[in-house]
Motif scaffolding. Structure first.
Motif: not given
Length: 255
Positions: A104, A215, A254
């Motif tokens: 992510n 995300s 993230a």
């Protein structure tokens, strides 16, 4: 409307953006990224090539699900960045990417927008039922993450079946943005970073809570012919310079 569709087609169809250095390049990579990353990734690609002038980057944008289908059908892709985990999970299940290669790299938020001028007043999702709202622009939930997030939110609010006749399914978040900006729809669901592109034409009515963070994962593809450059590009995106560019466009780090 013709000028709007001309503009939309530039995003809906496969977009190739080549950022090429003057010197001979050592690697040429193809990056498929969610439409909401359009502006940020163009800047990132340019900054990347400045730092690694031996490389060439080709950018391809579209709805995450559409990009997945392109890869499934054999499109050459070295790096894939989707706007949700579900699409990357599907890519992994189809052996297009591997778990060890995905990470992510940024977060976003889902918002409901209305036209800046002459728009209706929306303070909650239930306000979508008012007579003044006849069209709600929404990325098709079948292949757009924003559409899936929005549908889930409306289902949770017990509104999905009630407002479904007003839904105008579009191809991606930028098309939803354009529909509202051009007042072809009285409301629409996009990501916060999309709304920020047209602050003079759209207003963020409400930020929509999502069960899971919005995300964005990114991964080198299994079929990549330039794995070293693919990893290098991903590292650049996660670097302070790459993250700052994303932040400039309203993305969040993230979690």
């Amino acid at each position: 409307m013709s000028h709007m569709y001309t503009r939309l087609n530039a995003i809906i169809t496969t977009i190739g953006l080549c950022v090429i250095s003057n010197s001979s390049f050592a690697a040429s990579i193809s990056v498929s990224a969610a439409t909401s990353l359009y502006n940020a990734f163009q800047d990132i690609a340019k900054a990347y090539v400045q730092q690694y002038p031996e490389d060439q980057v080709q950018l391809n944008f579209g709805a995450s699900g559409a990009l997945l289908q392109q890869m499934q059908n054999g499109a050459p892709v070295d790096v894939f960045a989707s706007a949700d985990q579900q699409t990357m999970d599907q890519a992994q299940a189809r052996n297009l990417v591997q778990a060890k290669d995905r990470i992510n790299f940024v977060n976003n938020k889902l918002v409901l927008i209305t036209p800046k001028k002459g728009g209706v007043t929306v303070r909650s999702l239930k306000d979508l039922q008012q007579n003044g709202i006849k069209h709600i622009a929404l990325g098709n939930p079948a292949y757009t993450p924003a559409g899936r997030y929005a549908q889930a939110a409306m289902e949770q609010a017990h509104l999905w079946n009630k407002v479904q006749p007003k839904i105008v399914n579009v191809n991606n978040v930028r098309q939803a943005l354009d529909y509202v900006a051009n007042q072809s729809a009285e409301a629409g669901f996009v990501f916060g970073t999309d709304a920020a592109i047209m602050p003079d034409k759209v207003s963020v009515a409400i930020t929509i809570p999502t069960r899971k963070p919005v995300s964005y994962p990114i991964a080198k593809t299994v079929a990549s012919k330039e794995p070293a450059a693919a990893y290098r590009f991903i590292r650049f995106i996660r670097s302070a310079k790459g993250q700052q560019i994303l932040k400039n466009y309203g993305f969040q780090g993230a979690s």
